[in-house]
Design a protein around this motif. Structure first.
Motif, mmCIF file in Angstrom:
data_model
loop_
_atom_site.group_PDB
_atom_site.id
_atom_site.type_symbol
_atom_site.label_atom_id
_atom_site.label_comp_id
_atom_site.label_asym_id
_atom_site.label_seq_id
_atom_site.Cartn_x
_atom_site.Cartn_y
_atom_site.Cartn_z
ATOM 1 N N ASP A 96 -0.401 -1.654 9.180
ATOM 2 C CA ASP A 96 0.382 -0.645 9.876
ATOM 3 C C ASP A 96 -0.509 0.348 10.604
ATOM 4 O O ASP A 96 -0.088 0.972 11.572
ATOM 5 N N ASP A 97 -1.733 0.506 10.128
ATOM 6 C CA ASP A 97 -2.670 1.415 10.774
ATOM 7 C C ASP A 97 -4.060 1.089 10.243
ATOM 8 O O ASP A 97 -4.197 0.351 9.267
ATOM 9 N N TYR A 98 -5.090 1.614 10.897
ATOM 10 C CA TYR A 98 -6.451 1.385 10.404
ATOM 11 C C TYR A 98 -7.255 2.643 10.627
ATOM 12 O O TYR A 98 -6.888 3.512 11.432
ATOM 13 N N LEU A 99 -8.339 2.740 9.897
ATOM 14 C CA LEU A 99 -9.233 3.873 10.009
ATOM 15 C C LEU A 99 -10.639 3.314 9.956
ATOM 16 O O LEU A 99 -10.946 2.455 9.129
ATOM 17 N N VAL A 100 -11.501 3.763 10.876
ATOM 18 C CA VAL A 100 -12.867 3.263 10.931
ATOM 19 C C VAL A 100 -13.766 4.163 10.081
ATOM 20 O O VAL A 100 -13.705 5.383 10.171
ATOM 21 N N LYS A 101 -14.556 3.498 9.211
ATOM 22 C CA LYS A 101 -15.493 4.242 8.369
ATOM 23 C C LYS A 101 -16.711 4.673 9.183
ATOM 24 O O LYS A 101 -17.157 3.888 10.032
ATOM 25 N N PRO A 102 -17.323 5.789 8.952
ATOM 26 C CA PRO A 102 -16.877 6.822 8.002
ATOM 27 C C PRO A 102 -15.772 7.677 8.618
ATOM 28 O O PRO A 102 -15.725 7.843 9.828
ATOM 29 N N PHE A 103 -14.928 8.196 7.766
ATOM 30 C CA PHE A 103 -13.819 9.018 8.272
ATOM 31 C C PHE A 103 -13.745 10.300 7.451
ATOM 32 O O PHE A 103 -14.277 10.370 6.347
ATOM 33 N N ALA A 104 -13.099 11.294 8.012
ATOM 34 C CA ALA A 104 -12.894 12.543 7.273
ATOM 35 C C ALA A 104 -11.668 12.372 6.388
ATOM 36 O O ALA A 104 -10.687 11.741 6.811
ATOM 37 N N PHE A 105 -11.746 12.889 5.168
ATOM 38 C CA PHE A 105 -10.615 12.734 4.264
ATOM 39 C C PHE A 105 -9.325 13.304 4.856
ATOM 40 O O PHE A 105 -8.249 12.727 4.701
ATOM 41 N N ALA A 106 -9.452 14.432 5.564
ATOM 42 C CA ALA A 106 -8.262 15.054 6.175
ATOM 43 C C ALA A 106 -7.562 14.082 7.125
ATOM 44 O O ALA A 106 -6.334 14.059 7.197
ATOM 45 N N GLU A 107 -8.352 13.254 7.817
ATOM 46 C CA GLU A 107 -7.731 12.306 8.738
ATOM 47 C C GLU A 107 -6.999 11.207 7.959
ATOM 48 O O GLU A 107 -5.884 10.820 8.298
ATOM 49 N N LEU A 108 -7.638 10.730 6.901
ATOM 50 C CA LEU A 108 -6.986 9.720 6.075
ATOM 51 C C LEU A 108 -5.662 10.252 5.524
ATOM 52 O O LEU A 108 -4.630 9.584 5.582
ATOM 53 N N LEU A 109 -5.699 11.482 5.036
ATOM 54 C CA LEU A 109 -4.497 12.078 4.456
ATOM 55 C C LEU A 109 -3.380 12.191 5.491
ATOM 56 O O LEU A 109 -2.217 11.895 5.200
ATOM 57 N N ALA A 110 -3.760 12.577 6.710
ATOM 58 C CA ALA A 110 -2.759 12.699 7.774
ATOM 59 C C ALA A 110 -2.130 11.336 8.077
ATOM 60 O O ALA A 110 -0.910 11.206 8.208
ATOM 61 N N ARG A 111 -2.969 10.273 8.129
ATOM 62 C CA ARG A 111 -2.445 8.919 8.400
ATOM 63 C C ARG A 111 -1.549 8.456 7.259
ATOM 64 O O ARG A 111 -0.514 7.828 7.477
ATOM 65 N N ARG A 117 6.069 8.625 5.744
ATOM 66 C CA ARG A 117 7.309 9.111 6.377
ATOM 67 C C ARG A 117 8.008 7.970 7.098
ATOM 68 O O ARG A 117 9.202 7.787 6.985
ATOM 69 N N ARG A 118 7.230 7.182 7.817
ATOM 70 C CA ARG A 118 7.782 6.036 8.547
ATOM 71 C C ARG A 118 8.418 5.049 7.575
ATOM 72 O O ARG A 118 9.508 4.559 7.802
ATOM 73 N N GLY A 119 7.705 4.782 6.470
ATOM 74 C CA GLY A 119 8.185 3.844 5.459
ATOM 75 C C GLY A 119 9.531 4.251 4.895
ATOM 76 O O GLY A 119 10.415 3.433 4.738
ATOM 77 N N THR A 120 9.681 5.541 4.621
ATOM 78 C CA THR A 120 10.928 6.031 4.040
ATOM 79 C C THR A 120 12.086 5.833 5.007
ATOM 80 O O THR A 120 13.155 5.400 4.624
ATOM 81 N N LYS A 121 11.831 6.145 6.283
ATOM 82 C CA LYS A 121 12.892 5.995 7.280
ATOM 83 C C LYS A 121 13.372 4.550 7.369
ATOM 84 O O LYS A 121 14.559 4.294 7.352
ATOM 85 N N THR A 122 12.430 3.619 7.432
ATOM 86 C CA THR A 122 12.801 2.211 7.559
ATOM 87 C C THR A 122 13.638 1.787 6.359
ATOM 88 O O THR A 122 14.636 1.117 6.503
ATOM 89 N N LYS A 123 13.198 2.233 5.187
ATOM 90 C CA LYS A 123 13.897 1.847 3.971
ATOM 91 C C LYS A 123 15.362 2.282 4.026
ATOM 92 O O LYS A 123 16.246 1.534 3.705
ATOM 93 N N GLU A 124 15.600 3.499 4.485
ATOM 94 C CA GLU A 124 16.966 4.002 4.524
ATOM 95 C C GLU A 124 17.815 3.190 5.486
ATOM 96 O O GLU A 124 18.947 2.855 5.175
ATOM 97 N N ALA A 125 17.246 2.880 6.640
ATOM 98 C CA ALA A 125 18.017 2.169 7.645
ATOM 99 C C ALA A 125 18.268 0.716 7.238
ATOM 100 O O ALA A 125 19.251 0.127 7.620
ATOM 101 N N ASP A 126 17.371 0.159 6.449
ATOM 102 C CA ASP A 126 17.458 -1.258 6.117
ATOM 103 C C ASP A 126 18.198 -1.552 4.829
ATOM 104 O O ASP A 126 18.428 -2.701 4.503
#
Ligand code: CA
Length: 227
Positions: A96-111, A117-126
């Protein structure tokens, strides 16, 4: 929210586990691909953070196996390779997404938060749900109280209609046209038989009963109002 991290480098793994736990997630850590695949196939995670370069089974093969097994959990994969080909390959395999190492933890957390959030929405609709009855549209699965219920294609279509319009009395003529694609014929008892079979599967042995016959009018699926 439960997250699985699959990462063989001890430092990175521990760092991710600690950071995500501090951010309020429940975290499991697998140190190789086989372990990761086993956990992701047997436990229910909201997200998998998957390293690509892993001993035994690499991240791509883990992802491929998960998608073949129809595990739709969102996957964020971590790659040390900054090559467009690798990223495209990951996304094609169903990441669903990727992150290139090295990365900042804040960026990982944001992703991670965006994917959740996306996962929850799909679940409700499906998923259609009334009381403890659930119909999962993409997987074509029905369960009640967590117990899997096998339905025929027609029973599934009938239940889907009843769930989509729960609380509404559906006349037989409407059910006939929507589920059987036929005009209502008062001589046929196809619908009565189908409803009876469906009711036996989803209501027998369960409380409360969800499907009701409204005499002279049709059928309704609803959870009885709380007393
Ligand atoms: Ca690695």
């Amino acid at each position: 929210m439960k997250i699985l991290i699959v990462e063989d480098e001890p430092k990175t793994g521990d760092y991710l586990r600690q950071g995500l736990a501090e951010a309020g997630f429940t975290v499991d850590l697998a140190r190789d691909g086989l372990d990761g695949l086993h956990l992701a196939s047997t436990e229910d995670y909201d997200l998998v953070v998957l390293d690509v370069m892993l001993p035994g089974l690499d991240g791509w093969r883990v992802l491929q196996a998960l998608r073949q097994a129809e595990r739709e959990v969102p996957v964020l994969f971590l790659t040390a390779r900054d090559s467009v080909d690798d990223r495209v390959k990951g996304l094609e395999l169903g990441a669903d997404d990727y992150l290139v190492k090295p990365f900042a933890f804040a960026e990982l957390l944001a992703r991670v938060r965006t994917l959740l959030r996306r996962g929850t929405k799909t679940k409700e609709a499906d998923t259609l749900r009334v009381a403890d009855l659930e119909l999962d549209l993409p997987r074509r699965r029905v369960s009640r109280g967590g117990r899997r219920i096998d339905l025929t294609a027609k029973e599934f279509a009938l239940l889907e209609l009843l769930l989509r319009r729960h609380g509404e009395v559906l006349p037989r003529s409407l059910i006939a046209s929507q589920v059987w694609d036929m005009n209502f014929d008062s001589d046929t008892n196809v619908i009565e038989v189908a409803v009876r079979r469906l009711r036996a599967k989803i209501d027998d042995g369960f409380e409360p009963k969800l499907i009701r016959t409204v005499r002279g009018m049709g059928y309704v699926l609803e959870a009885p109002a709380c007393p």
